[in-house]
Design a protein around this motif. Structure first.
Motif, short mmCIF file in Angstrom:
data_model
loop_
_atom_site.label_atom_id
_atom_site.label_comp_id
_atom_site.label_asym_id
_atom_site.label_seq_id
_atom_site.Cartn_x
_atom_site.Cartn_y
_atom_site.Cartn_z
N THR A 52 1.02 -1.17 -0.14
CA THR A 52 0.01 0.04 0.16
C THR A 52 0.81 1.33 0.05
N PHE A 53 0.51 2.02 -0.81
CA PHE A 53 1.43 3.56 -1.15
C PHE A 53 0.43 4.65 -1.11
N HIS A 54 1.15 5.82 -0.98
CA HIS A 54 0.33 7.09 -1.09
C HIS A 54 0.37 7.38 -2.69
N VAL A 55 -0.64 8.14 -3.09
CA VAL A 55 -0.73 8.49 -4.47
C VAL A 55 -0.95 10.15 -4.55
N PHE A 56 -0.74 10.90 -5.57
CA PHE A 56 -0.68 12.13 -5.44
C PHE A 56 -1.32 12.80 -6.55
N GLU A 57 -2.29 13.99 -6.56
CA GLU A 57 -2.72 14.45 -7.43
C GLU A 57 -2.13 15.11 -8.55
N PRO A 58 -2.15 15.00 -9.66
CA PRO A 58 -1.44 15.67 -10.83
C PRO A 58 -1.49 17.04 -10.85
N SER A 59 -2.42 17.62 -10.54
CA SER A 59 -2.47 19.17 -10.58
C SER A 59 -1.66 19.80 -9.39
#
Length: 204
Positions: free
Chosen positions: A129-136
């Protein structure tokens, strides 16, 4: 034309990845390829490849139906590409940060998470499990040079911490004063600020 020769003639389609999709990152480009492959049926997964910033789909002419279906999947995925969540290895490449920096800035809130994703590693039973980030958000951080700002802030914080640690240590004069007292029971020694006053030699 013999069938073997006909199979050598390929159907081909090429798409150029846009800067909005890749954010200038070859790692992000590879991630988009992997997203395309994940959406394609098994028969077409190996038919798509990445050449620089181009996705290339090539299949034999006798697989036209599968080729047309794959074209639709690739086209739709590329429409979605600028909005796909940015995964850890991609954001590190885009912003030029180290793994330790990503963990630190994520923990202190400077790097905002868009949630988590859980995947199963290829060929393994274990999930991660890992964090993801908003492209904007990533794009905004890139444009304002946030990583450079944060590194300056971290350097200043480390310097302040070192100074605070240094100031908190007893001075040599204070140590000498305590040693000179040697348990004589001088009532003045219990007064606030007395040790500094005495150590400065103002009573000599």
């Amino acid at each position: 034309m013999p069938k073997s020769e006909k199979n050598d003639v390929e159907l081909m389609r090429r798409w150029t990845l846009t800067p909005d999709a890749t954010m200038g990152s070859s790692v992000r480009a590879k991630g988009i390829l992997q997203e395309v492959q994940a959406r394609l049926p098994a028969i077409s997964k190996k038919a798509i490849s990445l050449e620089g910033v181009d996705l290339v789909l090539a299949m034999p002419t006798d697989e036209r139906f599968a080729f047309n279906a794959a074209v639709s999947v690739v086209t739709q995925t590329l429409d979605d590409a600028p909005f796909l969540p940015v995964i850890p290895r991609e954001i590190q490449d885009i912003l030029g940060m180290k793994t330790s920096e990503r963990h630190r800035w994520l923990a202190d809130g400077r790097l905002p998470s868009a949630g988590t994703r859980t995947v199963r590693l290829a060929g393994r039973a274990r999930q991660i499990t890992f964090h993801v980030f908003e492209p904007s958000v990533v794009d905004e951080l890139l444009n304002r040079g946030a990583v450079d700002e944060w590194r300056v802030e971290d350097a200043e914080a480390r310097a302040e911490k070192r100074n605070a640690t240094y100031l908190a240590r007893p001075s040599k004069k204070s140590k000498r004063s305590k040693k000179a007292d040697n348990g004589t029971g001088d009532p003045a020694s219990g007064l606030p600020g007395w040790e500094d006053f005495d150590a400065d030699g103002l009573l000599r």
